[in-house]
Design a protein around this motif. Sequence first.
Motif, PDB file in Angstrom:
ATOM      1  N   ILE A  28       3.154  -1.265   9.285  1.00 38.63           N
ATOM      2  CA  ILE A  28       4.186  -0.434   8.666  1.00 38.63           C
ATOM      3  C   ILE A  28       3.620   0.389   7.519  1.00 38.63           C
ATOM      4  CG2 ILE A  28       6.320  -0.494   7.294  1.00 38.63           C
ATOM      5  CD1 ILE A  28       7.149  -2.949   8.889  1.00 38.63           C
ATOM      6  N   VAL A  29       2.779  -0.246   6.692  1.00 36.41           N
ATOM      7  CA  VAL A  29       2.288   0.396   5.465  1.00 36.41           C
ATOM      8  C   VAL A  29       1.277   1.503   5.757  1.00 36.41           C
ATOM      9  CG1 VAL A  29       1.002   0.009   3.325  1.00 36.41           C
ATOM     10  CG2 VAL A  29       2.738  -1.638   4.048  1.00 36.41           C
ATOM     11  N   ILE A  30       0.364   1.271   6.692  1.00 34.56           N
ATOM     12  CA  ILE A  30      -0.703   2.257   6.939  1.00 34.56           C
ATOM     13  C   ILE A  30      -0.156   3.617   7.367  1.00 34.56           C
ATOM     14  CG2 ILE A  30      -2.661   2.799   8.443  1.00 34.56           C
ATOM     15  CD1 ILE A  30      -3.497  -0.128   8.217  1.00 34.56           C
ATOM     16  N   PRO A 221      -4.436  -3.747  12.431  1.00 30.61           N
ATOM     17  CA  PRO A 221      -3.817  -2.419  12.517  1.00 30.61           C
ATOM     18  C   PRO A 221      -4.720  -1.308  11.986  1.00 30.61           C
ATOM     19  CG  PRO A 221      -2.300  -4.020  11.564  1.00 30.61           C
ATOM     20  CD  PRO A 221      -3.651  -4.667  11.603  1.00 30.61           C
ATOM     21  N   PHE A 222      -5.470  -1.625  10.914  1.00 27.72           N
ATOM     22  CA  PHE A 222      -6.388  -0.613  10.401  1.00 27.72           C
ATOM     23  C   PHE A 222      -7.412  -0.226  11.463  1.00 27.72           C
ATOM     24  CE2 PHE A 222     -10.556   0.418   8.786  1.00 27.72           C
ATOM     25  CZ  PHE A 222     -10.275   1.587   8.099  1.00 27.72           C
ATOM     26  N   PHE A 223      -7.972  -1.220  12.144  1.00 28.54           N
ATOM     27  CA  PHE A 223      -8.957  -0.955  13.195  1.00 28.54           C
ATOM     28  C   PHE A 223      -8.380  -0.007  14.244  1.00 28.54           C
ATOM     29  CE2 PHE A 223     -11.078  -1.834  17.210  1.00 28.54           C
ATOM     30  CZ  PHE A 223     -12.424  -1.880  16.861  1.00 28.54           C
ATOM     31  N   TYR A 224      -7.122  -0.230  14.608  1.00 26.74           N
ATOM     32  CA  TYR A 224      -6.488   0.624  15.614  1.00 26.74           C
ATOM     33  C   TYR A 224      -6.425   2.075  15.136  1.00 26.74           C
ATOM     34  CZ  TYR A 224      -2.846   2.814  18.392  1.00 26.74           C
ATOM     35  OH  TYR A 224      -2.143   3.689  19.180  1.00 26.74           O
ATOM     36  N   TYR A 225      -5.923   2.278  13.908  1.00 25.60           N
ATOM     37  CA  TYR A 225      -5.796   3.649  13.406  1.00 25.60           C
ATOM     38  C   TYR A 225      -7.157   4.281  13.140  1.00 25.60           C
ATOM     39  CZ  TYR A 225      -0.738   3.386  12.848  1.00 25.60           C
ATOM     40  OH  TYR A 225       0.612   3.296  13.096  1.00 25.60           O
ATOM     41  N   ILE A 237      -7.495   7.207   9.930  1.00 24.92           N
ATOM     42  CA  ILE A 237      -7.632   6.861   8.523  1.00 24.92           C
ATOM     43  C   ILE A 237      -8.909   6.060   8.294  1.00 24.92           C
ATOM     44  CG2 ILE A 237      -6.357   4.673   8.617  1.00 24.92           C
ATOM     45  CD1 ILE A 237      -5.001   5.553   5.948  1.00 24.92           C
ATOM     46  N   PHE A 238      -9.501   6.194   7.123  1.00 24.81           N
ATOM     47  CA  PHE A 238     -10.648   5.383   6.713  1.00 24.81           C
ATOM     48  C   PHE A 238     -10.182   4.363   5.676  1.00 24.81           C
ATOM     49  CE2 PHE A 238     -13.335   9.429   7.457  1.00 24.81           C
ATOM     50  CZ  PHE A 238     -13.420   9.138   8.813  1.00 24.81           C
TER      51      PHE A 238
END
Length: 376
Positions: A28-30, A221-225, A237-238
């Motif tokens: 949600i946050v990313i 989720p970060f890995f996905y984005y 995103i980095f």
Amino acid sequence: MADFTQNTDLWIINVSLVFVLCVFLAGIVIPQILLIAFRRKLFDVPDERKIHQGAVPRLGGIAFKPVIFFSVFLLLGIDMMVGHTEVLSEIGKDAQPLFFGFCSIIVLYLVGIADDLIGVKYRAKFFVQVLCGVMLIAGGVYLDDLTGVLGVHELPTWIGYLLTVLATVFIINAINLIDGIDGLASGLCSIACLFYGVIFFLFEKYIYSMLAFATLGVLMPFFYYNVFGKVEHHKKIFMGDTGSLTIGMMLCFLSIRLVQCGADEGGKILNPMILAFSPLIIPCFDVVRVYLHRVRNGKNPFLPDKNHIHHKLIAIGMKQRTVMILIIAVSLLFTLGNILLSKYIEINLLLVIDIAIWTLVNIGLSRRIKKLQSNA
């Protein structure tokens, strides 16, 4: 026996829920961070040193610490609210290490935000990293036993303190510097977090297991984005320095604490150094080689270049995603191989084998690059 089983079941639920909650909240946050970054034009603009194309926000790491701490504290609070007061004793046993560990992570989180937004000189970051190492020591988290590495076991206190500060600076920078292509840093750190989470649970250090799985949860989720997000759709995103410094500090905290826990167990399962640092071999070996290369060539060892392992693999013609998958797979092989072989091979010989393999691979890659350049 029933109380032990019930307690274990509670922590299985906690560990599972904290992972799921972190995945959900980070998911949600990313996207909200992406929205803010594009509205405020907070981008990582490509230059001659960077590989990516297009303007990409580098604020993904802002989500990491708040989501991890919120999820862990929320679940522990709910436990106590519904009557599971035994979590207090679990926290109480490790209150001092946890409090100082959290403080060190918060400090680096703030420095990372400042660096991503306005830039921070490397000398200032180095000073803060040393301060974080001192905070770990204040929390009782320090290397007091090398468990046979170089034939050394118990260390004098002052040497243990010095090694802890050096290890803190070293690990933080290793994670920071390996963050060079999509998915690499988050993938390597995910392996380490999964491994630490399982081992801490086996050691019955459940609060540390929760921290490891919470960190794994925000990385997913970060890995996905980071890997699958499209620049043109404003979905990429980095993690930026906020993310790499925060995760680096978390892994440093968990790895040194794991050495202590393993030593407390008397090394009955495996050598604690093998357990703690095998998942970090790739970034740690890479940063040593890069620093030595810079010094040998008369360059400032703290200034960036394109001589990391991922740069070399790209230079021989491999695609970024292939490089990322290959390095993560090699890290997994190193980790599992060291664990299995440590039952039969003495730790110093195993370390020599690891260094030899890493050195030979890099020599081979350097020769391949020179050959391609000479034929160009």
